[in-house]
Design an enzyme around this catalytic site. Structure first.
Site, short mmCIF file in Angstrom:
data_model
loop_
_atom_site.label_atom_id
_atom_site.label_comp_id
_atom_site.label_asym_id
_atom_site.label_seq_id
_atom_site.Cartn_x
_atom_site.Cartn_y
_atom_site.Cartn_z
N ARG A 2 0.41 -1.38 0.07
CA ARG A 2 -0.18 0.42 -0.27
C ARG A 2 0.96 1.12 0.16
NH1 ARG A 2 -4.32 2.22 4.37
NH2 ARG A 2 -4.45 4.02 3.96
N HIS A 3 0.58 2.52 -0.63
CA HIS A 3 0.53 3.84 -0.61
C HIS A 3 0.96 4.32 0.92
CE1 HIS A 3 2.01 3.86 -4.63
NE2 HIS A 3 0.72 3.58 -5.32
N VAL A 4 0.97 3.93 1.69
CA VAL A 4 1.67 4.63 3.22
C VAL A 4 3.00 4.25 3.61
CG1 VAL A 4 1.26 1.82 4.05
CG2 VAL A 4 0.61 3.79 5.30
#
Length: 411
Positions: free
Chosen positions: A160-162
């Site tokens: 995930r983009h995190v």
């Protein structure tokens, strides 16, 4: 003829004889039935109490007392179980928990496409989040996400983009992290044009991604954006890569030395590998060496014609390079990003050297410099060549490509 012998014998029995016979019957019963004294009764009750106390101590203390463990070791076998929960169905590879907190516009879509094929081939659980625009989380959101991640059946790979999540802060087992970054200016340019015009899968995608963007912003010349200091082309918007490794602390979003050093420390302590997109094949080779149960045969998939046909559709369209003056301004504004990129590149090359991987990539063949300015100057010519080759209508003159960074003012 009547038989009177028995009756006469019975009649001749005296009361003493009858009493003696009854005593013999009583003695037989007493032999069959054990006698209990008050002392025996007290012993049984004490044994029962000790057993109950031992059972209570076992449950409250979370396991058997040390004396029982010593007895078990002495006997070589056990009549009790150390763990009364369900046993693992199979031996899991190590590591069996991997998180790829992918950085935007750093080849993550290509890697996710590879992971989908690998998950089916190697039978691990792949969870790819569709949330792309929420990288900073509240404390409760962090805990909820970490619990959801650790509940995935192992072995798993979550992506995930995190920004970096510190699991140990909340007393949750920390997974292994991997990631890939690229030259900061190259990443910025790719993101700038992708938000406006999408990729080769369909230029209409940009209307879906940015429906509120007005035409004067969509067709804003990138040189004007940089030189006139528009918010999109200045800090803190340019401070993008470092926070992915610094974490969720508010200070991680502020361009500075604190966030930079914390990001470097997290890389050394929590990331198994951080590669660079400019040497993607070497990144895949290292992943195959370090995580074979996830990435075995990844290069054969990556080089297959079917994958290349699908992967080429993710290239950003209408991308072109700013003027040398604008590039020089960008480079000065992104000094912390370049410091971190050069650190990652040096660590990546060091890992390749330790493993004995000889790269055919042109960027890794050049010697790495200790100073950030000289390291970045050696990589920027390759950046310009990459942009020229990936643009459908090359907008760079050959003279600029051969000019050895005449536009770059060395600090």
């Amino acid at each position: 003829m009547k038989n009177h012998s028995n009756s006469s014998r019975l009649n001749n029995l005296t009361p003493n004889h009858t009493k003696e016979r009854n005593c013999k019957k009583t003695d037989g019963i007493s032999v069959a039935w054990p006698r209990f004294s008050l002392r025996d009764y007290a012993f049984c009750m004490a044994t029962l109490c000790l057993f109950c106390l031992g059972s209570l101590f076992y449950q409250l203390n979370g396991g058997p007392p040390k004396v029982l463990l010593d007895i078990r070791q002495y006997l070589g076998q056990s009549t009790f179980s150390d763990y009364d929960g369900p046993q693992a169905p199979r031996v899991l590879p190590f590591p069996s928990q991997v998180v790829y907190n992918r950085v935007g516009k750093c080849g993550s879509r290509t890697v996710v496409l590879l992971l989908r094929s690998l998950a089916e081939r190697h039978r691990f659980t792949l969870v790819s989040s569709d949330i792309h625009n929420k990288t900073r989380l509240t404390k409760n959101e962090q805990v909820d996400l970490m619990k959801n991640i650790t509940s995935i059946p192992q072995p798993y790979l979550y992506t995930r983009h995190v920004h970096f999540l510190n699991f140990t802060r909340f007393r949750i087992e920390q997974p292994v992290y991997i990631n890939i970054i690229r030259d900061p200016i190259s990443r910025f340019l790719s993101n700038y044009f992708f938000r406006r015009f999408g990729d080769w899968r369909g230029e209409q995608n940009h209307l879906i991604r940015t429906p509120g963007m007005k035409d004067d912003e969509r067709y804003l010349d990138i040189n004007v954006c940089i030189l006139e200091n528009y918010p999109e082309c200045s800090n803190p918007r340019l401070f993008y890569i470092v926070p992915y490794f610094c974490g969720q602390h508010p200070q991680c979003r502020e361009p500075g030395v604190w966030a930079l050093e914390r990001a470097k420390q997290n890389v050394l302590e929590n990331f198994l590998l951080v590669g660079i997109l400019e040497e993607l094949e070497d990144v895949l080779l290292l992943l195959e060496r370090l995580l074979p149960h996830y990435f075995s045969d990844v290069l054969s998939i990556y080089k297959s014609p079917a994958f290349w046909k699908m992967g080429n559709l993710t290239g950003t369209v209408r991308k072109h390079t700013p003027t040398p003056a604008a590039l020089q301004v960008l480079y000065r504004r992104m000094r912390y990003e370049y410091d971190f990129y050069n650190f990652i590149r040096d660590q990546f090359h060091l890992l390749k050297k330790k493993i004995g991987l000889r790269s055919s990539s042109p960027t890794s063949s050049s010697s790495s410099s200790s100073s950030s300015s000289s390291s970045s100057s050696s990589s920027l010519p390759s950046l310009l060549r990459e942009l020229a080759l990936s643009t459908q209508q090359p907008l760079l003159d050959d003279s600029l490509l051969d000019d050895d960074n005449s536009w770059l003012d060395q600090p």
